[in-house]
Design a protein around this motif. Structure first.
Motif, PDB file in Angstrom:
ATOM      1  N   PHE A   1       0.824  -0.990   0.039  1.00 39.51           N
ATOM      2  CA  PHE A   1      -0.065  -0.156   0.095  1.00 39.51           C
ATOM      3  C   PHE A   1       0.920   1.356   0.046  1.00 39.51           C
ATOM      4  O   PHE A   1       1.792   1.245   0.771  1.00 39.51           O
ATOM      5  N   VAL A   2       0.502   2.226  -0.770  1.00 38.23           N
ATOM      6  CA  VAL A   2       1.292   3.533  -0.537  1.00 38.23           C
ATOM      7  C   VAL A   2       0.652   4.207   0.796  1.00 38.23           C
ATOM      8  O   VAL A   2      -0.360   4.270   1.086  1.00 38.23           O
ATOM      9  N   ILE A   3       1.678   4.664   1.629  1.00 36.28           N
ATOM     10  CA  ILE A   3       1.433   5.216   2.833  1.00 36.28           C
ATOM     11  C   ILE A   3       1.961   6.656   2.879  1.00 36.28           C
ATOM     12  O   ILE A   3       1.359   7.553   3.490  1.00 36.28           O
ATOM     13  N   HIS A   4       2.724   7.260   1.909  1.00 37.21           N
ATOM     14  CA  HIS A   4       3.001   8.409   1.577  1.00 37.21           C
ATOM     15  C   HIS A   4       3.595   8.746   0.489  1.00 37.21           C
ATOM     16  O   HIS A   4       4.181   7.960  -0.277  1.00 37.21           O
TER      17      HIS A   4
ATOM     18  N   PHE B   1       4.045   0.307   2.361  1.00 34.17           N
ATOM     19  CA  PHE B   1       4.225  -0.390   3.329  1.00 34.17           C
ATOM     20  C   PHE B   1       3.882  -1.722   2.552  1.00 34.17           C
ATOM     21  O   PHE B   1       2.855  -2.155   2.061  1.00 34.17           O
ATOM     22  N   THR B   2       4.861  -2.825   2.666  1.00 43.30           N
ATOM     23  CA  THR B   2       4.854  -3.863   1.905  1.00 43.30           C
ATOM     24  C   THR B   2       4.903  -5.220   2.918  1.00 43.30           C
ATOM     25  O   THR B   2       5.226  -5.032   3.938  1.00 43.30           O
ATOM     26  N   GLU B   3       4.309  -6.202   2.527  1.00 41.23           N
ATOM     27  CA  GLU B   3       4.069  -7.356   3.101  1.00 41.23           C
ATOM     28  C   GLU B   3       5.391  -7.962   3.845  1.00 41.23           C
ATOM     29  O   GLU B   3       5.193  -8.339   4.974  1.00 41.23           O
ATOM     30  N   ASN B   4       6.325  -8.154   3.284  1.00 33.75           N
ATOM     31  CA  ASN B   4       7.676  -8.760   3.639  1.00 33.75           C
ATOM     32  C   ASN B   4       8.816  -7.846   4.054  1.00 33.75           C
ATOM     33  O   ASN B   4       9.816  -8.433   4.673  1.00 33.75           O
ATOM     34  N   GLU B   5       8.642  -6.450   3.330  1.00 31.43           N
ATOM     35  CA  GLU B   5      10.130  -5.770   3.806  1.00 31.43           C
ATOM     36  C   GLU B   5       9.681  -4.299   4.698  1.00 31.43           C
ATOM     37  O   GLU B   5      10.508  -3.610   4.664  1.00 31.43           O
ATOM     38  N   GLY B   6       8.303  -4.401   5.131  1.00 26.64           N
ATOM     39  CA  GLY B   6       7.802  -3.406   5.726  1.00 26.64           C
ATOM     40  C   GLY B   6       7.768  -1.937   4.888  1.00 26.64           C
ATOM     41  O   GLY B   6       7.269  -1.944   3.850  1.00 26.64           O
ATOM     42  N   ARG B   7       8.347  -1.044   5.624  1.00 27.15           N
ATOM     43  CA  ARG B   7       8.347   0.309   4.734  1.00 27.15           C
ATOM     44  C   ARG B   7       9.420   0.297   3.830  1.00 27.15           C
ATOM     45  O   ARG B   7      10.750   0.188   4.105  1.00 27.15           O
ATOM     46  N   VAL B   8       9.166   0.789   2.465  1.00 28.97           N
ATOM     47  CA  VAL B   8      10.136   0.811   1.546  1.00 28.97           C
ATOM     48  C   VAL B   8       9.859   2.124   0.829  1.00 28.97           C
ATOM     49  O   VAL B   8       8.976   2.446   0.399  1.00 28.97           O
ATOM     50  N   ARG B   9      11.114   2.876   0.716  1.00 32.28           N
ATOM     51  CA  ARG B   9      10.997   4.187  -0.118  1.00 32.28           C
ATOM     52  C   ARG B   9      11.401   3.878  -1.583  1.00 32.28           C
ATOM     53  O   ARG B   9      12.640   3.266  -1.855  1.00 32.28           O
ATOM     54  N   ILE B  10      10.533   4.441  -2.502  1.00 36.92           N
ATOM     55  CA  ILE B  10      10.809   4.073  -3.942  1.00 36.92           C
ATOM     56  C   ILE B  10      10.276   5.163  -4.804  1.00 36.92           C
ATOM     57  O   ILE B  10       9.424   5.779  -4.677  1.00 36.92           O
ATOM     58  N   LEU B  11      11.299   5.312  -5.790  1.00 36.50           N
ATOM     59  CA  LEU B  11      11.115   6.321  -6.876  1.00 36.50           C
ATOM     60  C   LEU B  11      10.522   5.567  -7.942  1.00 36.50           C
ATOM     61  O   LEU B  11      10.724   4.605  -8.481  1.00 36.50           O
TER      62      LEU B  11
ATOM     63  N   TYR C   1      -4.562   8.937   9.232  1.00 38.39           N
ATOM     64  CA  TYR C   1      -3.841   8.729  10.541  1.00 38.39           C
ATOM     65  C   TYR C   1      -3.051   7.455  10.325  1.00 38.39           C
ATOM     66  O   TYR C   1      -1.743   7.359  10.969  1.00 38.39           O
ATOM     67  N   LEU C   2      -3.658   6.505  10.096  1.00 40.08           N
ATOM     68  CA  LEU C   2      -2.849   5.005  10.030  1.00 40.08           C
ATOM     69  C   LEU C   2      -1.637   5.277   9.215  1.00 40.08           C
ATOM     70  O   LEU C   2      -0.560   4.794   9.544  1.00 40.08           O
ATOM     71  N   ASN C   3      -1.741   5.824   8.105  1.00 41.45           N
ATOM     72  CA  ASN C   3      -0.747   5.915   7.016  1.00 41.45           C
ATOM     73  C   ASN C   3       0.546   6.922   7.599  1.00 41.45           C
ATOM     74  O   ASN C   3       1.525   6.642   7.626  1.00 41.45           O
ATOM     75  N   GLU C   4      -0.152   7.887   8.272  1.00 36.61           N
ATOM     76  CA  GLU C   4       0.965   8.757   8.946  1.00 36.61           C
ATOM     77  C   GLU C   4       1.935   8.037   9.984  1.00 36.61           C
ATOM     78  O   GLU C   4       3.002   8.242  10.275  1.00 36.61           O
ATOM     79  N   LEU C   5       1.081   7.383  10.862  1.00 37.16           N
ATOM     80  CA  LEU C   5       1.775   6.685  12.110  1.00 37.16           C
ATOM     81  C   LEU C   5       2.866   5.709  11.229  1.00 37.16           C
ATOM     82  O   LEU C   5       3.867   5.512  11.940  1.00 37.16           O
ATOM     83  N   LEU C   6       2.608   4.938  10.184  1.00 43.59           N
ATOM     84  CA  LEU C   6       3.075   3.779   9.756  1.00 43.59           C
ATOM     85  C   LEU C   6       4.517   4.623   9.323  1.00 43.59           C
ATOM     86  O   LEU C   6       5.863   4.195   9.169  1.00 43.59           O
ATOM     87  N   SER C   7       4.345   5.641   8.596  1.00 47.83           N
ATOM     88  CA  SER C   7       5.677   6.271   7.858  1.00 47.83           C
ATOM     89  C   SER C   7       6.160   7.132   8.779  1.00 47.83           C
ATOM     90  O   SER C   7       7.578   7.215   8.375  1.00 47.83           O
TER      91      SER C   7
ATOM     92  N   THR D   1      12.412  -3.262   7.405  1.00 48.25           N
ATOM     93  CA  THR D   1      12.240  -4.127   8.243  1.00 48.25           C
ATOM     94  C   THR D   1      11.063  -4.543   8.053  1.00 48.25           C
ATOM     95  O   THR D   1       9.953  -4.101   8.024  1.00 48.25           O
ATOM     96  N   SER D   2      10.988  -5.973   8.107  1.00 43.49           N
ATOM     97  CA  SER D   2       9.631  -6.774   7.885  1.00 43.49           C
ATOM     98  C   SER D   2       8.763  -6.564   9.052  1.00 43.49           C
ATOM     99  O   SER D   2       9.049  -6.600  10.408  1.00 43.49           O
ATOM    100  N   TYR D   3       7.547  -6.475   8.712  1.00 37.53           N
ATOM    101  CA  TYR D   3       6.264  -6.321   9.827  1.00 37.53           C
ATOM    102  C   TYR D   3       4.990  -7.108   9.130  1.00 37.53           C
ATOM    103  O   TYR D   3       4.178  -6.511   8.924  1.00 37.53           O
ATOM    104  N   SER D   4       5.498  -8.346   8.785  1.00 43.11           N
ATOM    105  CA  SER D   4       4.302  -9.066   8.094  1.00 43.11           C
ATOM    106  C   SER D   4       3.132  -9.080   8.779  1.00 43.11           C
ATOM    107  O   SER D   4       1.735  -8.921   8.265  1.00 43.11           O
TER     108      SER D   4
END
Length: 245
Positions: A8-11, A25-35, A91-97, A104-107
């Protein structure tokens, strides 16, 4: 489907003239910053897909802190969050970001997040209980271990009618002091079960999660809370009048 992950896009923020810098916010690698190069371009096939609350399959490349998006495909339409629940989703998205470590994985938390969004989208009642459950799940995944069911001073099981005062990094200690940091044993049992049968237990859960999340968020206020306050004032003539006084 090798290399694809649910996400999911969180920011998101603009990058150069036509690109987007996205936190997923990815299933296996948690938060990932991508261009995502060219994602804002007029003819980009991703222009409508890279939106919050849209379940995606994505894959990327790169070894640095910022990856490069290779493909993204919507799994389904965006979850329909409107009105006040839209701000709950933001709010959920801002918390996660704000609090998740990059890469870091948060499956387990990923599915808690998906479940919370689905509840918000389907609910016609207050989102408070769903938000509190997610906050408690988030704290657990961050390693915030706390025993709600035993007094930190004596080790005895909490009693429904007894008052316990929260002490950071120690837990809940029986006390006669009743203030913002105090909770009844019944409220602590509700926190442990993540079930909130009364208005009082729901309010207690909100008090606790705000206290517990504060060290992770630092002193910077949450933009989503301010946006919700502005939304609530616009919806309520009475609140507008009070603000004007």
């Amino acid at each position: 489907m090798d290399g694809w992950q649910r996400a999911f896009v969180i920011h998101a923020r603009p990058y150069s003239e036509t690109s987007l810098l996205l936190d997923f916010f990815t299933e296996n690698e948690g938060r990932v910053r991508i261009l995502s190069k060219g994602a804002r371009g007029r003819r980009s096939p991703l222009k409508g897909a890279l939106q919050p609350f849209t379940p995606l399959l994505i894959r990327w490349s790169g070894r640095g802190e910022i990856k490069t998006l290779r493909d993204a495909e919507p799994i389904s339409l965006a979850l329909p969050l409107t009105g006040s629940v839209l701000y709950s989703g933001l709010y959920l998205n801002e918390l996660l970001s704000r609090v998740l470590e990059n890469g870091t994985s948060y499956s387990v938390l990923f599915f808690e997040y998906l479940s919370c969004l689905q509840i918000l989208a389907a609910s016609d009642t207050t989102p408070e209980a769903a938000l509190r459950r997610f906050e408690l799940a988030l704290l657990t995944q961050l390693g915030y271990g706390l025993d709600f069911l035993h007094c930190a001073g004596s080790g005895e099981p909490v009693s429904d009618s007894m008052t316990y005062r929260y002490r950071e990094e120690k837990g809940f200690i029986a006390s006669l002091v009743v203030d913002h940091n105090s909770f009844t044993g019944f409220e602590l049992k509700s926190l442990a079960s993540r079930e909130f049968p009364t208005v009082e237990t729901l309010k207690a859960a909100k008090r606790f999660t705000r206290m517990a999340l504060k060290p992770y968020l630092g002193g910077k206020p949450l933009k989503s809370r301010e946006l919700f306050r502005q939304f609530a004032i616009k919806k309520s003539p009475k609140k507008r009048a009070l603000m004007a006084e």
